[in-house]
Write a protein that holds these residues in place. Structure first.
Motif, mmCIF file in Angstrom:
data_model
loop_
_atom_site.group_PDB
_atom_site.id
_atom_site.type_symbol
_atom_site.label_atom_id
_atom_site.label_comp_id
_atom_site.label_asym_id
_atom_site.label_seq_id
_atom_site.Cartn_x
_atom_site.Cartn_y
_atom_site.Cartn_z
ATOM 1 N N GLU A 296 0.691 -1.179 -0.156
ATOM 2 C CA GLU A 296 0.104 0.259 0.077
ATOM 3 C C GLU A 296 0.868 1.177 0.106
ATOM 4 O O GLU A 296 0.285 2.325 -0.301
ATOM 5 N N MET A 297 2.197 1.271 0.207
ATOM 6 C CA MET A 297 3.054 2.215 0.202
ATOM 7 C C MET A 297 2.986 2.611 -1.299
ATOM 8 O O MET A 297 3.384 4.014 -1.356
ATOM 9 N N TYR A 298 3.003 1.938 -2.109
ATOM 10 C CA TYR A 298 3.091 2.107 -3.649
ATOM 11 C C TYR A 298 1.806 2.990 -4.377
ATOM 12 O O TYR A 298 1.900 2.650 -5.606
ATOM 13 N N ALA A 299 0.791 2.867 -3.430
ATOM 14 C CA ALA A 299 -0.310 3.315 -4.394
ATOM 15 C C ALA A 299 -0.997 4.427 -3.303
ATOM 16 O O ALA A 299 -1.089 4.199 -2.062
ATOM 17 N N GLN A 300 -1.787 5.132 -3.864
ATOM 18 C CA GLN A 300 -2.633 6.201 -3.322
ATOM 19 C C GLN A 300 -3.821 6.849 -4.058
ATOM 20 O O GLN A 300 -3.484 7.576 -5.285
ATOM 21 N N ASP A 301 -5.072 6.700 -3.788
ATOM 22 C CA ASP A 301 -6.039 7.310 -4.565
ATOM 23 C C ASP A 301 -5.782 8.691 -4.185
ATOM 24 O O ASP A 301 -5.856 8.991 -2.992
ATOM 25 N N ILE A 302 -5.863 9.833 -5.150
ATOM 26 C CA ILE A 302 -5.909 10.914 -4.949
ATOM 27 C C ILE A 302 -7.240 11.631 -5.534
ATOM 28 O O ILE A 302 -7.305 12.058 -6.679
ATOM 29 N N ASP A 303 -8.131 11.921 -4.555
ATOM 30 C CA ASP A 303 -9.304 12.685 -4.872
ATOM 31 C C ASP A 303 -9.368 13.882 -4.160
ATOM 32 O O ASP A 303 -10.450 14.464 -4.162
ATOM 33 N N SER A 304 -8.539 14.263 -3.133
ATOM 34 C CA SER A 304 -8.733 15.492 -2.326
ATOM 35 C C SER A 304 -7.414 15.866 -1.917
ATOM 36 O O SER A 304 -6.551 15.313 -2.097
ATOM 37 N N GLU A 305 -7.710 17.019 -1.127
ATOM 38 C CA GLU A 305 -6.085 17.581 -0.744
ATOM 39 C C GLU A 305 -5.367 16.993 0.147
ATOM 40 O O GLU A 305 -4.140 16.472 0.074
ATOM 41 N N SER A 306 -6.134 16.206 1.045
ATOM 42 C CA SER A 306 -5.508 15.068 1.995
ATOM 43 C C SER A 306 -4.796 13.877 1.391
ATOM 44 O O SER A 306 -3.824 13.512 1.788
ATOM 45 N N ASP A 307 -5.575 13.519 0.193
ATOM 46 C CA ASP A 307 -4.948 12.539 -0.520
ATOM 47 C C ASP A 307 -3.830 12.925 -1.111
ATOM 48 O O ASP A 307 -2.722 12.045 -1.240
ATOM 49 N N TRP A 308 -3.689 14.037 -1.481
ATOM 50 C CA TRP A 308 -2.559 14.723 -2.524
ATOM 51 C C TRP A 308 -1.274 14.582 -1.232
ATOM 52 O O TRP A 308 -0.248 14.201 -1.697
ATOM 53 N N LYS A 309 -1.665 15.112 -0.137
ATOM 54 C CA LYS A 309 -0.470 15.251 0.774
ATOM 55 C C LYS A 309 0.082 13.891 1.108
ATOM 56 O O LYS A 309 1.115 13.890 1.499
ATOM 57 N N MET A 310 -1.021 12.921 1.262
ATOM 58 C CA MET A 310 -0.519 11.815 1.761
ATOM 59 C C MET A 310 0.575 10.907 0.561
ATOM 60 O O MET A 310 1.441 10.430 0.821
ATOM 61 N N ALA A 311 -0.195 11.072 -0.368
ATOM 62 C CA ALA A 311 0.713 10.683 -1.874
ATOM 63 C C ALA A 311 2.384 11.307 -1.692
ATOM 64 O O ALA A 311 3.029 10.543 -2.015
ATOM 65 N N GLU A 312 2.399 12.621 -1.451
ATOM 66 C CA GLU A 312 3.384 13.417 -1.673
ATOM 67 C C GLU A 312 4.354 12.502 -0.485
ATOM 68 O O GLU A 312 5.616 12.294 -0.571
ATOM 69 N N LEU A 313 3.824 12.582 0.814
ATOM 70 C CA LEU A 313 4.441 11.729 1.934
ATOM 71 C C LEU A 313 4.998 10.287 1.649
ATOM 72 O O LEU A 313 6.295 10.003 1.948
ATOM 73 N N LYS A 314 3.965 9.547 0.821
ATOM 74 C CA LYS A 314 4.769 8.282 0.433
ATOM 75 C C LYS A 314 5.652 8.182 -0.557
ATOM 76 O O LYS A 314 6.853 7.438 -0.396
ATOM 77 N N TYR A 315 5.703 9.170 -1.695
ATOM 78 C CA TYR A 315 6.561 9.290 -2.319
ATOM 79 C C TYR A 315 8.063 9.741 -1.865
ATOM 80 O O TYR A 315 9.395 9.217 -2.058
ATOM 81 N N LYS A 316 7.947 10.763 -0.813
ATOM 82 C CA LYS A 316 9.175 10.936 -0.186
ATOM 83 C C LYS A 316 9.990 9.783 0.441
ATOM 84 O O LYS A 316 11.011 9.470 0.483
ATOM 85 N N MET A 317 8.882 8.948 1.269
ATOM 86 C CA MET A 317 9.420 7.671 1.955
ATOM 87 C C MET A 317 9.802 6.791 1.083
ATOM 88 O O MET A 317 10.888 6.150 1.402
ATOM 89 N N MET A 318 9.385 6.405 -0.261
ATOM 90 C CA MET A 318 9.732 5.536 -1.069
ATOM 91 C C MET A 318 10.781 5.689 -2.148
ATOM 92 O O MET A 318 11.545 4.856 -2.359
ATOM 93 N N TYR A 319 10.765 7.001 -2.332
ATOM 94 C CA TYR A 319 11.776 7.313 -3.596
ATOM 95 C C TYR A 319 12.743 8.308 -3.442
ATOM 96 O O TYR A 319 13.700 8.571 -4.298
ATOM 97 N N THR A 320 12.602 9.068 -2.230
ATOM 98 C CA THR A 320 13.415 10.382 -1.947
ATOM 99 C C THR A 320 14.732 9.684 -1.088
ATOM 100 O O THR A 320 14.415 9.227 -0.110
ATOM 101 N N LYS A 321 15.812 9.804 -1.610
ATOM 102 C CA LYS A 321 17.049 9.560 -0.527
ATOM 103 C C LYS A 321 17.460 10.693 0.181
ATOM 104 O O LYS A 321 17.405 11.682 -0.201
#
Length: 230
Positions: free
Chosen positions: A205-230
Motif C-alpha cells: 500500500e505504500m506504492y499506491a494512493q487514490d488522489i481525490d482530495s487535498e489530504s489524499d494529495w498530501k498523503m501521496a507526497e509523503l509516501k513518495y518521499k518515503m519510497m523514492y527520495t534518498k
C-alpha cells in the motif's frame, strides 16, 4: 512486440482543479507517469490523450507525444476509460500504426515505478492474460462491513459473518487505480478492459494512493518521499 503507453488526461477535473498538471513535489503530477513509462524502456510510444492544449504542452515538455487531440465526446464527464482507449487505438490505425499491447497509465499515479510496469507486463505475458492491473487488499475484511439503512440504523452487509473471525474470512482486493496493461486485439474485440483472463499485480500500500482530495494529495507526497527520495 509493439507496445504503447496511453496516459488519459482531460482538462475538466472537478474535485481538484487542473489536477493532471498540478505540481506534485515540484513537478506536474502527470510527469511522473510519463517518466515511469519512458524509463521502463518497454514502450515504442508514450502518448497523452487530451483535449487540453496546456496539458498537451506540459506532456510534450516531459517527453510524451501528443499525436492527436481527444474528441469532445471522449472528453466529457461520462466517457469511460474503454472509450478513450478505443479512440486512441483507432486514431493510430488511421495513421498506419498498430500495437500488440497497451498500458493505460493514469496521470495522477506518481507512485508507479518503471519496475511495477515491467512486473505487470511480465505477468501479462507469462500468465497468458488479456489484462493485468495493480491491486491492494482491503485493510479491513469487507465481509464485516456495515451499511446505514432507510431508518438511519447500522446493519451488516453480510450478517452471516457477525461471529466470524477476521482471519477466517477470505481476503478481498480492490483496484489500485493506477494502470491497466492490455492485450490490444483482445481489448478491441470485446471493448471491455476487464474481460477474458485478468491478472492482478499485488502492491504494497505504500506504492499506491487514490488522489481525490487535498489530504489524499498530501498523503501521496509523503509516501513518495518515503519510497523514492534518498
Amino acid at each position: 512486440m509493439s507496445k504503447v503507453a496511453i496516459i488519459p488526461a482531460r482538462g475538466g477535473s472537478k474535485r481538484i482543479p487542473r489536477k493532471n498538471i498540478k505540481e506534485f513535489l515540484g513537478s506536474p503530477i502527470i510527469s511522473y507517469s510519463i517518466k515511469a513509462a519512458l524509463n521502463s524502456g518497454m514502450f515504442d510510444e508514450v502518448m497523452v490523450s487530451t483535449e487540453d492544449q496546456e496539458i498537451a504542452s506540459v506532456a510534450e515538455q516531459h517527453g510524451a507525444k501528443v499525436p492527436f487531440f481527444r474528441s469532445k465526446e471522449a472528453a466529457d464527464d461520462h466517457a469511460t476509460t474503454s472509450e478513450v482507449l478505443l479512440e486512441v487505438i483507432n486514431k493510430y490505425w488511421e495513421i498506419g500504426q498498430s500495437f500488440s499491447y497497451a498500458c493505460c497509465i493514469y496521470p495522477c499515479a506518481p507512485l508507479v515505478s518503471s519496475k511495477i510496469l515491467e512486473d505487470a507486463y511480465n505477468k501479462l505475458i507469462d500468465g497468458g492474460h488479456s489484462c493485468v492491473f495493480p491491486i491492494l487488499p482491503f485493510s479491513y475484511p469487507i465481509w464485516r462491513s456495515l451499511k446505514i439503512n432507510d431508518r438511519q440504523e447500522l446493519e451488516m452487509n453480510w450478517p452471516q459473518h457477525i461471529n466470524a473471525r477476521s482471519q477466517d474470512l477470505p481476503v478481498a482486493y480492490h483496484d489500485a487505480g493506477q494502470f491497466y496493461f492490455l492485450n490490444v486485439p483482445e481489448f478491441v474485440r470485446t471493448k471491455n478492459i476487464l474481460t477474458g483472463s485478468v491478472g492482478g499485480l499485488l502492491l504494497d500500500e505504500m506504492y499506491a494512493q487514490d488522489i481525490d482530495s487535498e489530504s489524499d494529495w498530501k498523503m501521496a507526497e509523503l509516501k513518495y518521499k518515503m519510497m523514492y527520495t534518498k
